[in-house]
Write an enzyme that holds these catalytic residues in place. Structure first.
Site, PDB file in Angstrom:
ATOM      1  N   ARG A 147      -8.972   2.515 -14.219  1.00 44.26           N
ATOM      2  CA  ARG A 147      -8.731   3.162 -12.925  1.00 44.26           C
ATOM      3  C   ARG A 147      -9.293   4.588 -12.828  1.00 44.26           C
ATOM      4  O   ARG A 147      -9.858   4.954 -11.793  1.00 44.26           O
ATOM      5  CB  ARG A 147      -7.233   3.155 -12.597  1.00 44.26           C
ATOM      6  CG  ARG A 147      -6.668   1.743 -12.434  1.00 44.26           C
ATOM      7  CD  ARG A 147      -5.200   1.769 -12.019  1.00 44.26           C
ATOM      8  NE  ARG A 147      -5.056   2.219 -10.658  1.00 44.26           N
ATOM      9  CZ  ARG A 147      -4.556   3.398 -10.314  1.00 44.26           C
ATOM     10  NH1 ARG A 147      -4.151   4.251 -11.243  1.00 44.26           N
ATOM     11  NH2 ARG A 147      -4.465   3.741  -9.052  1.00 44.26           N
ATOM     12  N   PRO A 156       4.107  -5.439  -1.774  1.00 44.34           N
ATOM     13  CA  PRO A 156       3.809  -4.315  -2.669  1.00 44.34           C
ATOM     14  C   PRO A 156       3.394  -4.801  -4.042  1.00 44.34           C
ATOM     15  O   PRO A 156       3.901  -5.802  -4.553  1.00 44.34           O
ATOM     16  CB  PRO A 156       5.155  -3.575  -2.733  1.00 44.34           C
ATOM     17  CG  PRO A 156       6.178  -4.652  -2.514  1.00 44.34           C
ATOM     18  CD  PRO A 156       5.550  -5.619  -1.550  1.00 44.34           C
ATOM     19  N   GLY A 157       2.459  -4.104  -4.625  1.00 45.29           N
ATOM     20  CA  GLY A 157       2.075  -4.360  -6.005  1.00 45.29           C
ATOM     21  C   GLY A 157       2.370  -3.125  -6.826  1.00 45.29           C
ATOM     22  O   GLY A 157       3.330  -3.034  -7.576  1.00 45.29           O
ATOM     23  N   TYR A 176     -11.755   4.571  -9.808  1.00 44.11           N
ATOM     24  CA  TYR A 176     -11.227   5.151  -8.575  1.00 44.11           C
ATOM     25  C   TYR A 176     -11.072   6.669  -8.637  1.00 44.11           C
ATOM     26  O   TYR A 176     -10.695   7.285  -7.640  1.00 44.11           O
ATOM     27  CB  TYR A 176      -9.826   4.602  -8.267  1.00 44.11           C
ATOM     28  CG  TYR A 176      -9.714   3.109  -8.134  1.00 44.11           C
ATOM     29  CD1 TYR A 176     -10.591   2.381  -7.335  1.00 44.11           C
ATOM     30  CD2 TYR A 176      -8.701   2.421  -8.782  1.00 44.11           C
ATOM     31  CE1 TYR A 176     -10.460   1.016  -7.201  1.00 44.11           C
ATOM     32  CE2 TYR A 176      -8.560   1.052  -8.649  1.00 44.11           C
ATOM     33  CZ  TYR A 176      -9.443   0.350  -7.858  1.00 44.11           C
ATOM     34  OH  TYR A 176      -9.315  -0.999  -7.725  1.00 44.11           O
ATOM     35  N   CYS A 193     -18.350   3.227 -26.017  1.00 37.07           N
ATOM     36  CA  CYS A 193     -19.717   3.749 -25.946  1.00 37.07           C
ATOM     37  C   CYS A 193     -20.186   3.710 -24.494  1.00 37.07           C
ATOM     38  O   CYS A 193     -21.029   2.902 -24.093  1.00 37.07           O
ATOM     39  CB  CYS A 193     -20.643   2.930 -26.842  1.00 37.07           C
ATOM     40  SG  CYS A 193     -22.267   3.678 -27.015  1.00 37.07           S
ATOM     41  N   GLU A 194     -19.591   4.554 -23.717  1.00 42.42           N
ATOM     42  CA  GLU A 194     -19.793   4.672 -22.278  1.00 42.42           C
ATOM     43  C   GLU A 194     -18.980   5.895 -21.876  1.00 42.42           C
ATOM     44  O   GLU A 194     -18.015   6.254 -22.541  1.00 42.42           O
ATOM     45  CB  GLU A 194     -19.235   3.433 -21.564  1.00 42.42           C
ATOM     46  CG  GLU A 194     -19.664   3.268 -20.125  1.00 42.42           C
ATOM     47  CD  GLU A 194     -20.998   2.534 -20.013  1.00 42.42           C
ATOM     48  OE1 GLU A 194     -21.770   2.898 -19.103  1.00 42.42           O
ATOM     49  OE2 GLU A 194     -21.262   1.628 -20.825  1.00 42.42           O
ATOM     50  N   GLY A 238       0.783  -1.230   0.000  1.00 42.63           N
ATOM     51  CA  GLY A 238       0.000   0.000   0.000  1.00 42.63           C
ATOM     52  C   GLY A 238       0.809   1.271   0.000  1.00 42.63           C
ATOM     53  O   GLY A 238       0.276   2.352   0.255  1.00 42.63           O
TER      54      GLY A 238
END
EC number: 4.1.1.20
Length: 409
Positions: free
Chosen positions: A308, A270-271, A312, A338-339, A228
């Site tokens: 993302r 960690p990512g 987010y 189409c969004e 994180g």
């Protein structure tokens, strides 16, 4: 690492515009040197303790990235049988892989245990099943929820009281009773606070809770504090002070080990910290639409490739690498889905023209792994640049790929 500061932009001397011509646009590109540097930063920050890095590979499961991680001594944390299998294909021994499920079918846990991975137990029902199934013949870890709210967006906090992840620390008595009942072999405690934490205090707070909880478990080998760590999105953005965090956590961990009576291993998972800054999504401008209310830049990508920003509200710095010296203008950068798929709102960029290539920075984590074929669009290719050489590590999808699993043809 960012793209080189001077035009023409490059990654390890390689022109990304030429890469888009060779492999198509949009295109994900990863800089191996950045991944190596980020791993070294973490290793250096915790040089004073027995520390192990476990890459949270949900961030990026490309086999070339996993092999690079293995090469630099980083092990894996996986959350599904698919990720576990990818780790093994990348050359990891199952004993180097931790399986951290979240409310999965217990047969997935059985599969992980039987293959030799260490499982993080995330619920009392799973703990009871594990005890009934294995007793003390197989080791496990337990994921503790410390009931601490920390991190960035509410969708990426994972340790607060309302989070689905882990077993609440308030249920410690029930945990201990079940361990005693089935003689479960618990070798580690785990917690993950969430993402985008820039201050040391949340880590210290949850570390204190976990270390205090650990005193009730006599046979531990591992304390896992998750990941994180905050990465930089905006220029000059605040990030986790790894040196300060390393010193404070290491001091508390050494004190705990002295009180516990032996040295344990400290794990981090960690990512984003390891791969986010390494990645770039290069897109090409399809249309520049001048509207009375706003100028729109429509690019050949969308939330199907990078969700993302819409999921987010995440910020990705954008560069116009085709026209870096153009007159600054304000644009909404939007996708072709189409969004509503807005990448950036009222973003100042050098004048964008049809055909210009834009670079989205910090795109190495949760990009392709969260992508889809929405609107029957193809996923882009991926390129890894390492040691000055660019290698195609995933080809662009085709219509055949979209139809491969359909049976109604």
């Amino acid at each position: 690492m960012q793209l080189s500061d001077h035009y023409p932009y490059s990654i390890q001397g390689i022109d990304p515009i030429q890469l888009t011509k060779q492999y198509g646009s949009p295109l994900y590109v990863y800089d191996g040197a950045t991944i190596r540097r980020k791993a070294a930063e973490l290793q250096y920050a915790f040089a004073g303790v027995n520390m192990k890095i476990k890459f949270a590979c949900k961030a990026n499961t490309n086999l070339a990235i996993l092999r690079l991680m293995r090469e630099i001594g980083v092990e894996l944390d996986v959350v599904s049988p698919g990720e576990l299998e990818m780790g093994k294909i990348a050359g990891y021994d199952a004993s180097q892989i931790t399986f951290t499920p979240s409310g999965v079918d217990f047969e997935e846990v059985r599969e992980a245990v039987e293959t030799g991975a260490i499982v993080n137990v995330d619920s009392l029902p799973l703990l009871e099943w594990f005890g009934q199934t294995y007793g003390n013949s197989k080791p496990c870890m337990i994921r503790i929820k410390p009931n601490v709210a920390a991190g960035g967006h509410t969708k990426i906090m994972t340790a607060h009281a309302d989070s689905k992840f882990g077993i609440s620390v308030l249920l410690l008595d029930e945990i201990l009773e079940m361990i005693k009942k089935y003689d479960i072999k618990v070798i580690g405690l785990h917690q993950h606070t969430g993402s985008d934490i820039k201050d040391a205090e949340p880590f210290l707070k949850v570390a204190d809770i976990l270390l205090e909880t650990a005193k009730h478990f006599p046979d531990l080998q591992i304390i896992d504090l998750g990941g994180g760590f905050k990465v930089s999105y905006l220029p000059g953005d605040a990030i986790t002070d790894m040196d300060l965090l390393g010193k404070k956590i290491s001091k508390r961990f050494r004190t705990f080990c002295e009180e516990y009576g032996r040295d344990l291993q400290l794990w981090f998972e960690p990512g984003k910290f390891l791969v986010s800054e390494s990645g770039f999504l290069f897109v090409t401008t399809n249309v520049v639409k001048e509207d009375p209310a706003r100028n729109f830049v429509h690019v050949d990508s969308g939330l199907n490739h990078l969700i993302r920003p819409m999921m987010y509200g995440s910020y990705h710095h954008i560069l116009n690498i085709s026209n870096p010296k153009g007159e600054p203008k304000h644009y909404n950068v939007v996708g072709y889905i189409c969004e509503t798929d807005t990448f950036a709102t009222d973003r100042e960029l050098p004048e964008v023209r049809q055909g210009d290539v834009l670079a989205f920075l910090n795109a190495g984590a949760y990009g392709l792994t969260m992508s889809s074929n929405y609107n029957a669009r193809f996923r882009p290719a991926e390129v890894l640049i390492d040691n000055g050489e660019a290698k195609l590590v995933r080809r662009r999808e085709t219509m055949e790929d979209l139809l491969r699993t359909q049976t109604g043809l």
